[in-house]
Design a protein around this motif. Sequence first.
Motif, PDB file in Angstrom:
ATOM      1  N   VAL A  14       0.842  -1.209   0.000  1.00  0.00           N
ATOM      2  CA  VAL A  14       0.000   0.000   0.000  1.00  0.00           C
ATOM      3  C   VAL A  14       0.869   1.248   0.000  1.00  0.00           C
ATOM      4  O   VAL A  14       0.602   2.211  -0.730  1.00  0.00           O
ATOM      5  CB  VAL A  14      -0.952  -0.014   1.208  1.00  0.00           C
ATOM      6  CG1 VAL A  14      -1.699   1.290   1.298  1.00  0.00           C
ATOM      7  CG2 VAL A  14      -1.925  -1.150   1.082  1.00  0.00           C
ATOM      8  N   LEU A 106      -2.576   1.427  -9.208  1.00  0.00           N
ATOM      9  CA  LEU A 106      -3.738   0.528  -9.176  1.00  0.00           C
ATOM     10  C   LEU A 106      -3.294  -0.925  -9.106  1.00  0.00           C
ATOM     11  O   LEU A 106      -3.890  -1.737  -8.390  1.00  0.00           O
ATOM     12  CB  LEU A 106      -4.611   0.755 -10.409  1.00  0.00           C
ATOM     13  CG  LEU A 106      -5.505   1.982 -10.366  1.00  0.00           C
ATOM     14  CD1 LEU A 106      -6.148   2.212 -11.709  1.00  0.00           C
ATOM     15  CD2 LEU A 106      -6.576   1.799  -9.312  1.00  0.00           C
ATOM     16  N   LEU A 109      -2.296  -1.553  -5.560  1.00  0.00           N
ATOM     17  CA  LEU A 109      -3.465  -1.633  -4.673  1.00  0.00           C
ATOM     18  C   LEU A 109      -4.196  -2.955  -4.877  1.00  0.00           C
ATOM     19  O   LEU A 109      -4.647  -3.580  -3.922  1.00  0.00           O
ATOM     20  CB  LEU A 109      -4.403  -0.455  -4.925  1.00  0.00           C
ATOM     21  CG  LEU A 109      -3.955   0.874  -4.326  1.00  0.00           C
ATOM     22  CD1 LEU A 109      -4.869   1.989  -4.768  1.00  0.00           C
ATOM     23  CD2 LEU A 109      -3.943   0.787  -2.816  1.00  0.00           C
ATOM     24  N   SER A 112      -2.488  -5.447  -2.971  1.00  0.00           N
ATOM     25  CA  SER A 112      -2.748  -5.405  -1.534  1.00  0.00           C
ATOM     26  C   SER A 112      -4.062  -6.117  -1.229  1.00  0.00           C
ATOM     27  O   SER A 112      -4.164  -6.832  -0.222  1.00  0.00           O
ATOM     28  CB  SER A 112      -2.780  -3.967  -1.038  1.00  0.00           C
ATOM     29  OG  SER A 112      -3.985  -3.350  -1.397  1.00  0.00           O
ATOM     30  N   ILE A 116      -4.539  -9.262   1.302  1.00  0.00           N
ATOM     31  CA  ILE A 116      -5.557  -9.293   2.357  1.00  0.00           C
ATOM     32  C   ILE A 116      -6.363 -10.586   2.276  1.00  0.00           C
ATOM     33  O   ILE A 116      -6.605 -11.263   3.270  1.00  0.00           O
ATOM     34  CB  ILE A 116      -6.490  -8.073   2.227  1.00  0.00           C
ATOM     35  CG1 ILE A 116      -5.753  -6.801   2.599  1.00  0.00           C
ATOM     36  CG2 ILE A 116      -7.708  -8.237   3.107  1.00  0.00           C
ATOM     37  CD1 ILE A 116      -6.458  -5.543   2.176  1.00  0.00           C
ATOM     38  N   ILE A 125     -13.473 -10.482   5.709  1.00  0.00           N
ATOM     39  CA  ILE A 125     -12.243  -9.820   5.287  1.00  0.00           C
ATOM     40  C   ILE A 125     -11.860 -10.270   3.884  1.00  0.00           C
ATOM     41  O   ILE A 125     -11.406  -9.463   3.062  1.00  0.00           O
ATOM     42  CB  ILE A 125     -11.138 -10.096   6.313  1.00  0.00           C
ATOM     43  CG1 ILE A 125     -11.488  -9.346   7.590  1.00  0.00           C
ATOM     44  CG2 ILE A 125      -9.783  -9.661   5.803  1.00  0.00           C
ATOM     45  CD1 ILE A 125     -10.796  -9.834   8.777  1.00  0.00           C
ATOM     46  N   LEU A 128     -13.812  -8.194   1.595  1.00  0.00           N
ATOM     47  CA  LEU A 128     -13.296  -6.822   1.433  1.00  0.00           C
ATOM     48  C   LEU A 128     -12.051  -6.812   0.552  1.00  0.00           C
ATOM     49  O   LEU A 128     -11.885  -5.946  -0.306  1.00  0.00           O
ATOM     50  CB  LEU A 128     -12.986  -6.210   2.795  1.00  0.00           C
ATOM     51  CG  LEU A 128     -14.203  -5.711   3.561  1.00  0.00           C
ATOM     52  CD1 LEU A 128     -13.827  -5.329   4.963  1.00  0.00           C
ATOM     53  CD2 LEU A 128     -14.805  -4.519   2.836  1.00  0.00           C
ATOM     54  N   GLU A 131     -13.006  -7.088  -2.950  1.00  0.00           N
ATOM     55  CA  GLU A 131     -13.520  -5.838  -3.495  1.00  0.00           C
ATOM     56  C   GLU A 131     -12.381  -4.894  -3.872  1.00  0.00           C
ATOM     57  O   GLU A 131     -12.436  -4.239  -4.910  1.00  0.00           O
ATOM     58  CB  GLU A 131     -14.455  -5.160  -2.484  1.00  0.00           C
ATOM     59  CG  GLU A 131     -15.854  -5.691  -2.546  1.00  0.00           C
ATOM     60  CD  GLU A 131     -16.385  -5.716  -3.953  1.00  0.00           C
ATOM     61  OE1 GLU A 131     -16.757  -4.662  -4.460  1.00  0.00           O
ATOM     62  OE2 GLU A 131     -16.410  -6.804  -4.561  1.00  0.00           O
ATOM     63  N   VAL A 132     -11.345  -4.833  -3.031  1.00  0.00           N
ATOM     64  CA  VAL A 132     -10.194  -3.987  -3.371  1.00  0.00           C
ATOM     65  C   VAL A 132      -9.623  -4.451  -4.705  1.00  0.00           C
ATOM     66  O   VAL A 132      -9.389  -3.647  -5.626  1.00  0.00           O
ATOM     67  CB  VAL A 132      -9.124  -4.054  -2.263  1.00  0.00           C
ATOM     68  CG1 VAL A 132      -7.886  -3.289  -2.695  1.00  0.00           C
ATOM     69  CG2 VAL A 132      -9.647  -3.485  -0.973  1.00  0.00           C
ATOM     70  N   ILE A 135     -12.207  -3.659  -7.659  1.00  0.00           N
ATOM     71  CA  ILE A 135     -12.376  -2.253  -8.042  1.00  0.00           C
ATOM     72  C   ILE A 135     -11.159  -1.782  -8.818  1.00  0.00           C
ATOM     73  O   ILE A 135     -11.285  -1.085  -9.835  1.00  0.00           O
ATOM     74  CB  ILE A 135     -12.644  -1.415  -6.789  1.00  0.00           C
ATOM     75  CG1 ILE A 135     -14.021  -1.819  -6.295  1.00  0.00           C
ATOM     76  CG2 ILE A 135     -12.527   0.067  -7.078  1.00  0.00           C
ATOM     77  CD1 ILE A 135     -14.828  -0.810  -5.637  1.00  0.00           C
ATOM     78  N   CYS A 136      -9.972  -2.202  -8.384  1.00  0.00           N
ATOM     79  CA  CYS A 136      -8.770  -1.853  -9.162  1.00  0.00           C
ATOM     80  C   CYS A 136      -8.853  -2.482 -10.546  1.00  0.00           C
ATOM     81  O   CYS A 136      -8.493  -1.856 -11.546  1.00  0.00           O
ATOM     82  CB  CYS A 136      -7.525  -2.337  -8.452  1.00  0.00           C
ATOM     83  SG  CYS A 136      -7.246  -1.524  -6.905  1.00  0.00           S
ATOM     84  N   ALA A 139     -11.046  -0.576 -13.043  1.00  0.00           N
ATOM     85  CA  ALA A 139     -10.417   0.619 -13.588  1.00  0.00           C
ATOM     86  C   ALA A 139      -9.304   0.251 -14.556  1.00  0.00           C
ATOM     87  O   ALA A 139      -9.169   0.857 -15.625  1.00  0.00           O
ATOM     88  CB  ALA A 139      -9.873   1.476 -12.445  1.00  0.00           C
TER      89      ALA A 139
END
Lengths: 476, 164
Positions: A14, A106, A109, A112, A116, A125, A128, A131-132, A135-136, A139
């Motif tokens: 990160v 991106l 991220l 990361s 996780i 977790i 989540l 999702e990280v 979403i990257c 994009a």
Amino acid sequence: MNNFFALSPILVVVLGALLVLLLDVFLKKENKNYLAYISLIFLVICAFVCIRFWNKNYSYFNGNLFLDNLALFFIFILVLATGFVILLSMKYITFQDVNYGEFYALLLLALSGVAIMLSSIDLLIIFLGLEVLSICSYALAGLKRKDEKSSEAAIKYFLLGSFATAFLVYGLALLYGSSHSTSISSIINFFITESELSIMALIGLALVIIGFGFKIAVVPFHMWTPDVYQGAPTPITAFFSVVPKAVGFIVFLRLFVPYWKNALNTQAIFWILWVICVLTMVVGNLVALRQTNLKRILAYSSIAHAGYLLIAVLAQDNSSLVFYLTVYLFMNIGAFAAVIALSRKGKEYLELEDYAGVGFKYPWIGVTFSIFLLSLAGFPPTGGFLAKFYVFSTAVREGLLPLVIIGVLASLISVFYYLRIIVYMYMREPAREIEIAVENPALFLVLFFCLYGVIQLGIYPRNILVLINQAVSSFF
Amino acid sequence: MGYFLFFLLAALTVGAVLAMIISKNQAYNALFLILAFACLGGIFALLEAPFIAVVQIIIYAGAIMVLFIFVIMMINVRYGIPAEKKKWTIYLSIVLAVVLIIELILSIKGAFTLPVSTAIIKAGPTDLGRLLFTKYLYPFEITSILIIAALVGAIVLIKKKEKK
């Protein structure tokens, strides 16, 4: 052991992303390559941390973050994959007009998010982290902003991905409702103690399969794959074909292997996965036969590979699954590297026709690409052969003979479309002249590393198998 | 007083939803939906759940509805769904409505047979905040990465294109 340093692999990545974002503001457009070097430095630190933490079993946040050997092994492997993708992108993004500093941020991220997901056994977790990563990915898929296909890929990926996320959350809610916990071990415990079939929990589990099935692109949740793979910038396609898939399968491993070992009523879920597995292998390979775009062929081939990997999940075969994923990383990124090599400023050669005669004109690309394709098809002495061999042989021992027969037949079909590319490269007269930018040392470095990986894993896999056994024997 | 307020809010909610369905203008639809959400928030407040009441209004009536209205104004749809497609939506909604009715009957039946729990759990913002920063600290922190990722992704996609 509770230790704050358990956070460090995630924090390093990160921090790298944030630093890249910050420096991006100050750098001129010609100097954006420095951002790639900075990202690579942070990846090296992260990989180093993973090596140092081996066998230490650090954890933090009451065990919500847990760095067992399996997590460390895969964080290391996927850091490697991301490093390859960054090396592949350095020239590519200047050629294809996607030269944004955010590209690397991106990617980091997304990594990361991967870390996780890998280092937790709590489904909340993991969700989540997913999702990280997603979403990257949405994009990144749309970064070629002047290309309509790329925007289409981003929109498609985003809409279908959100839909899959909804399924996943619904499934998690049902699992939480029945087992009163989001941690995988408590959910498994619930399935062990529950002697009667709990419909609610089973539907929850099935919805979780759908949610992750989308990410790892198995039939019938694969519809987005070819379009997204074709539209996204090619290094990002290499990233998509390896990273989300590997993570999804590790979550499957953590969830389903203990489930099958312990729970009482496993039939329903087993057969759902069985059918998905057969469909994935058959449809993936058959549809690939009719494709003429290289990225689409590789997209369908990656779908088919998800099918072989599911056999390993069904056979409860942890080490073959991990070995297959490792080999898959090298051969798939290698194949994409060869595809990226055939490009120059403002132009990419992606049609099968373009590959006619490439083998003699650019011998290095031809030879390495052929080896990666042979490995994907499963020829000895490459890593692809051993990976398939391990998966199929344990599946036979576990009594999944019909599945193995279908798998072998499906991989026989796959030989056709892999070899067709090689035939084009060596035995066809070039129909049109292609001209590529040859000076791309970073790309040749990736080609070399992947070649080394494929051959090393195919001829002398002992060292890595020892590591893999340490990794899978320790998880929870 | 409580009963009076409840029935007032309930009637308003149902009325607003009905008006939303009947009204042809899409902007009015959205506004009626806001009214329905606000009334629902009031019902939550009556049930001594002030936090959910506030969140209901902030998130649904505030954030999500503003998004809806933006989208409606941007794409500017004057006419609804064409007639031949409307048939399908009607059939589909009948099926879904039947499923919903069955579900409601089952849950209401269950609600009467269940023992009424005397220990009312009062979960206010304080408890939620405490949980968020103790037990759920890690997921909470991950959300910050998620938001950075979303922001960076959105900005890079809408950034001004450079002139050649």
